[in-house]
Design a protein around this motif. Structure first.
Motif, PDB file in Angstrom:
ATOM      1  N   PHE A 134       0.834  -1.193   0.000  1.00 35.67           N
ATOM      2  CA  PHE A 134       0.000   0.000   0.000  1.00 35.67           C
ATOM      3  C   PHE A 134       0.877   1.254   0.000  1.00 35.67           C
ATOM      4  O   PHE A 134       0.654   2.190  -0.771  1.00 35.67           O
ATOM      5  N   MET A 135       1.893   1.278   0.851  1.00 35.42           N
ATOM      6  CA  MET A 135       2.754   2.440   0.973  1.00 35.42           C
ATOM      7  C   MET A 135       3.700   2.588  -0.221  1.00 35.42           C
ATOM      8  O   MET A 135       4.110   3.697  -0.565  1.00 35.42           O
ATOM      9  N   LEU A 136       4.029   1.480  -0.857  1.00 34.50           N
ATOM     10  CA  LEU A 136       4.910   1.542  -2.024  1.00 34.50           C
ATOM     11  C   LEU A 136       4.275   2.362  -3.137  1.00 34.50           C
ATOM     12  O   LEU A 136       4.975   3.011  -3.931  1.00 34.50           O
ATOM     13  N   ILE A 137       2.960   2.371  -3.189  1.00 38.64           N
ATOM     14  CA  ILE A 137       2.270   3.146  -4.217  1.00 38.64           C
ATOM     15  C   ILE A 137       2.527   4.638  -4.034  1.00 38.64           C
ATOM     16  O   ILE A 137       2.449   5.405  -5.003  1.00 38.64           O
ATOM     17  N   ASN A 138       2.843   5.080  -2.809  1.00 39.53           N
ATOM     18  CA  ASN A 138       3.169   6.496  -2.590  1.00 39.53           C
ATOM     19  C   ASN A 138       4.275   6.956  -3.535  1.00 39.53           C
ATOM     20  O   ASN A 138       4.207   8.046  -4.109  1.00 39.53           O
ATOM     21  N   ASP A 139       5.307   6.141  -3.674  1.00 39.66           N
ATOM     22  CA  ASP A 139       6.432   6.517  -4.524  1.00 39.66           C
ATOM     23  C   ASP A 139       6.013   6.591  -5.990  1.00 39.66           C
ATOM     24  O   ASP A 139       6.434   7.481  -6.730  1.00 39.66           O
ATOM     25  N   ILE A 140       5.176   5.642  -6.401  1.00 38.78           N
ATOM     26  CA  ILE A 140       4.683   5.631  -7.773  1.00 38.78           C
ATOM     27  C   ILE A 140       3.819   6.859  -8.032  1.00 38.78           C
ATOM     28  O   ILE A 140       3.976   7.563  -9.038  1.00 38.78           O
ATOM     29  N   LEU A 141       2.909   7.115  -7.108  1.00 41.02           N
ATOM     30  CA  LEU A 141       2.001   8.251  -7.248  1.00 41.02           C
ATOM     31  C   LEU A 141       2.769   9.564  -7.285  1.00 41.02           C
ATOM     32  O   LEU A 141       2.483  10.448  -8.108  1.00 41.02           O
ATOM     33  N   ALA A 142       3.753   9.712  -6.415  1.00 41.14           N
ATOM     34  CA  ALA A 142       4.529  10.950  -6.367  1.00 41.14           C
ATOM     35  C   ALA A 142       5.237  11.204  -7.693  1.00 41.14           C
ATOM     36  O   ALA A 142       5.295  12.348  -8.171  1.00 41.14           O
ATOM     37  N   ARG A 143       5.764  10.143  -8.299  1.00 43.29           N
ATOM     38  CA  ARG A 143       6.475  10.290  -9.570  1.00 43.29           C
ATOM     39  C   ARG A 143       5.538  10.756 -10.685  1.00 43.29           C
ATOM     40  O   ARG A 143       5.876  11.654 -11.476  1.00 43.29           O
ATOM     41  N   VAL A 144       4.340  10.178 -10.743  1.00 47.19           N
ATOM     42  CA  VAL A 144       3.389  10.568 -11.780  1.00 47.19           C
ATOM     43  C   VAL A 144       2.860  11.974 -11.530  1.00 47.19           C
ATOM     44  O   VAL A 144       2.717  12.771 -12.471  1.00 47.19           O
ATOM     45  N   VAL A 145       2.580  12.288 -10.270  1.00 44.27           N
ATOM     46  CA  VAL A 145       2.052  13.621  -9.940  1.00 44.27           C
ATOM     47  C   VAL A 145       3.054  14.705 -10.336  1.00 44.27           C
ATOM     48  O   VAL A 145       2.676  15.751 -10.877  1.00 44.27           O
ATOM     49  N   LEU A 146       4.337  14.477 -10.104  1.00 46.77           N
ATOM     50  CA  LEU A 146       5.348  15.458 -10.507  1.00 46.77           C
ATOM     51  C   LEU A 146       5.339  15.648 -12.018  1.00 46.77           C
ATOM     52  O   LEU A 146       5.450  16.780 -12.514  1.00 46.77           O
ATOM     53  N   ALA A 147       5.204  14.563 -12.761  1.00 46.00           N
ATOM     54  CA  ALA A 147       5.153  14.663 -14.223  1.00 46.00           C
ATOM     55  C   ALA A 147       3.920  15.431 -14.674  1.00 46.00           C
ATOM     56  O   ALA A 147       3.987  16.284 -15.568  1.00 46.00           O
ATOM     57  N   VAL A 148       2.786  15.154 -14.047  1.00 57.46           N
ATOM     58  CA  VAL A 148       1.549  15.842 -14.418  1.00 57.46           C
ATOM     59  C   VAL A 148       1.616  17.310 -14.028  1.00 57.46           C
ATOM     60  O   VAL A 148       1.137  18.187 -14.762  1.00 57.46           O
ATOM     61  N   GLN A 149       2.219  17.617 -12.880  1.00 52.28           N
ATOM     62  CA  GLN A 149       2.375  19.017 -12.490  1.00 52.28           C
ATOM     63  C   GLN A 149       3.222  19.777 -13.511  1.00 52.28           C
ATOM     64  O   GLN A 149       2.927  20.928 -13.843  1.00 52.28           O
ATOM     65  N   ASP A 150       4.265  19.140 -14.018  1.00 55.47           N
ATOM     66  CA  ASP A 150       5.071  19.774 -15.054  1.00 55.47           C
ATOM     67  C   ASP A 150       4.240  20.004 -16.313  1.00 55.47           C
ATOM     68  O   ASP A 150       4.342  21.054 -16.965  1.00 55.47           O
ATOM     69  N   ALA A 151       3.409  19.016 -16.649  1.00 50.62           N
ATOM     70  CA  ALA A 151       2.549  19.147 -17.830  1.00 50.62           C
ATOM     71  C   ALA A 151       1.524  20.267 -17.642  1.00 50.62           C
ATOM     72  O   ALA A 151       1.231  21.015 -18.580  1.00 50.62           O
ATOM     73  N   VAL A 152       0.986  20.393 -16.434  1.00 47.83           N
ATOM     74  CA  VAL A 152       0.045  21.481 -16.151  1.00 47.83           C
ATOM     75  C   VAL A 152       0.745  22.826 -16.342  1.00 47.83           C
ATOM     76  O   VAL A 152       0.177  23.768 -16.903  1.00 47.83           O
ATOM     77  N   GLY A 153       1.991  22.915 -15.891  1.00 47.01           N
ATOM     78  CA  GLY A 153       2.737  24.152 -16.045  1.00 47.01           C
ATOM     79  C   GLY A 153       2.904  24.571 -17.492  1.00 47.01           C
ATOM     80  O   GLY A 153       2.958  25.769 -17.807  1.00 47.01           O
ATOM     81  N   ASP A 154       2.952  23.596 -18.405  1.00 45.61           N
ATOM     82  CA  ASP A 154       3.084  23.906 -19.835  1.00 45.61           C
ATOM     83  C   ASP A 154       1.848  24.617 -20.379  1.00 45.61           C
ATOM     84  O   ASP A 154       1.946  25.383 -21.341  1.00 45.61           O
ATOM     85  N   VAL A 155       0.684  24.341 -19.799  1.00 45.81           N
ATOM     86  CA  VAL A 155      -0.564  24.933 -20.302  1.00 45.81           C
ATOM     87  C   VAL A 155      -1.126  25.968 -19.339  1.00 45.81           C
ATOM     88  O   VAL A 155      -2.202  26.517 -19.561  1.00 45.81           O
ATOM     89  N   SER A 156      -0.403  26.210 -18.237  1.00 45.13           N
ATOM     90  CA  SER A 156      -0.827  27.181 -17.228  1.00 45.13           C
ATOM     91  C   SER A 156       0.383  28.016 -16.822  1.00 45.13           C
ATOM     92  O   SER A 156       0.992  27.777 -15.778  1.00 45.13           O
ATOM     93  N   PRO A 157       0.748  29.015 -17.637  1.00 41.43           N
ATOM     94  CA  PRO A 157       2.014  29.736 -17.451  1.00 41.43           C
ATOM     95  C   PRO A 157       2.165  30.418 -16.090  1.00 41.43           C
ATOM     96  O   PRO A 157       3.253  30.398 -15.509  1.00 41.43           O
ATOM     97  N   PHE A 158       1.095  31.026 -15.580  1.00 45.29           N
ATOM     98  CA  PHE A 158       1.232  31.718 -14.296  1.00 45.29           C
ATOM     99  C   PHE A 158       1.454  30.729 -13.163  1.00 45.29           C
ATOM    100  O   PHE A 158       2.199  31.004 -12.223  1.00 45.29           O
ATOM    101  N   LEU A 159       0.838  29.550 -13.253  1.00 44.44           N
ATOM    102  CA  LEU A 159       1.074  28.520 -12.243  1.00 44.44           C
ATOM    103  C   LEU A 159       2.529  28.072 -12.290  1.00 44.44           C
ATOM    104  O   LEU A 159       3.157  27.870 -11.249  1.00 44.44           O
ATOM    105  N   ARG A 160       3.076  27.918 -13.500  1.00 37.64           N
ATOM    106  CA  ARG A 160       4.492  27.546 -13.612  1.00 37.64           C
ATOM    107  C   ARG A 160       5.375  28.621 -12.982  1.00 37.64           C
ATOM    108  O   ARG A 160       6.347  28.302 -12.281  1.00 37.64           O
ATOM    109  N   LEU A 161       5.033  29.889 -13.203  1.00 28.00           N
ATOM    110  CA  LEU A 161       5.813  30.967 -12.617  1.00 28.00           C
ATOM    111  C   LEU A 161       5.768  30.904 -11.091  1.00 28.00           C
ATOM    112  O   LEU A 161       6.790  31.048 -10.421  1.00 28.00           O
ATOM    113  N   LEU A 162       4.582  30.663 -10.535  1.00 28.45           N
ATOM    114  CA  LEU A 162       4.464  30.552  -9.088  1.00 28.45           C
ATOM    115  C   LEU A 162       5.268  29.375  -8.564  1.00 28.45           C
ATOM    116  O   LEU A 162       5.886  29.454  -7.498  1.00 28.45           O
TER     117      LEU A 162
END
Length: 257
Positions: A134-162
């Motif tokens: 159950f806890m091992l999924i934390n590491d998997i989830l964190a890795r994907v969330v970071l990738a998605v956050q970077d992708a959000v920044g590509d389409v949300s410039p002010f969020l990337r700046l913040l």
């Protein structure tokens, strides 16, 4: 739809992403994130990273079906958990930013569904043997969330700046800690696993109410956060189809960066 294994879950999520892409439906935002997490979990199962891969397949299938049931109930206007109704009800809200839609889905799925799926996978004393996986999924989830956050920044410039100025401002703006929420979900899973039907129903109701309150706070943050969200909204892409496509390839994009 009802998944019978993790492959079905991935196929079901991919279908939701495709349908949302065609329709310009923001439901595709969270589905794209969730699909990539599930693909990574399947890769970890096949790679032998879990103590019990077959158990994790069952767990992920139960977890996925919680989402599918809520999604289908909402589409048919047939109720479903309140926190999911709150989440899906904001899909057409023009003042809700991309990261809010993502965190709304994460909130409902972690703060309600996760504990229920874990307790059903390993009821009674068997729940304790599930903890490491159950806890091992934390590491998997964190890795994907970071990738998605970077992708959000590509389409949300002010969020990337913040993010660049403040460091992961999106998480602080929405005051939502995924790792902490998963830890709380584990405690609730242990509780549910040891309860009888009546006690379990009462606990699930409490979890749904709490997740619904959190959904409202995420959707309508107060104080100085509100103007920041408005500035983010004005800067980000309103091309829903393009955003879905971008989010759905977040892991590939991160590997290529």
């Amino acid at each position: 739809m009802a998944a019978e294994n993790i492959d079905d879950v991935i196929d079901g999520l991919a279908a939701i992403v495709r349908d949302a892409d065609r329709a310009g439906d923001r439901a595709g935002y969270f589905a794209a994130l969730y699909r990539q997490v599930t693909v990574e979990v399947r890769n970890a199962i096949r790679g032998g990273r879990f103590d019990d891969g077959a158990r994790m397949d069952r767990f992920d299938t139960l977890f996925g079906n919680r989402y599918f049931d809520a999604y289908d109930a909402w589409r048919r206007d047939q109720g479903g958990p309140r926190c999911w109704r709150e989440t899906f009800g904001l899909l057409r809200a023009g003042d809700t930013i991309i990261v809010q839609h993502l965190v709304l889905g994460v909130n409902a799925h972690i703060n309600l569904d996760l504990a229920i799926a874990a307790a059903r996978t390993s009821p009674g004393e068997a729940i304790h043997a599930l903890r490491r996986d159950f806890m091992l999924i934390n590491d998997i989830l964190a890795r994907v969330v970071l990738a998605v956050q970077d992708a959000v920044g590509d389409v949300s410039p002010f969020l990337r700046l913040l993010d660049q100025v403040g460091g992961r401002t999106d998480e602080r703006i929405l005051d939502f800690n995924i790792r902490q929420s998963r830890q709380e979900a584990w405690y609730n899973a242990v509780l549910l696993a040891g309860q009888d039907d009546a006690e379990r129903e009462e606990t699930i109701e409490r979890l749904d109410v709490r997740a619904t309150v959190l959904a409202r706070l995420i959707a309508r943050p107060g104080g100085l956060v509100r103007p920041a969200v408005e500035l983010i909204r004005r800067s980000e892409s309103d091309d829903v189809q393009a955003v879905i496509t971008h989010l759905d390839h977040a892991m590939e994009q991160r590997s290529a960066r």
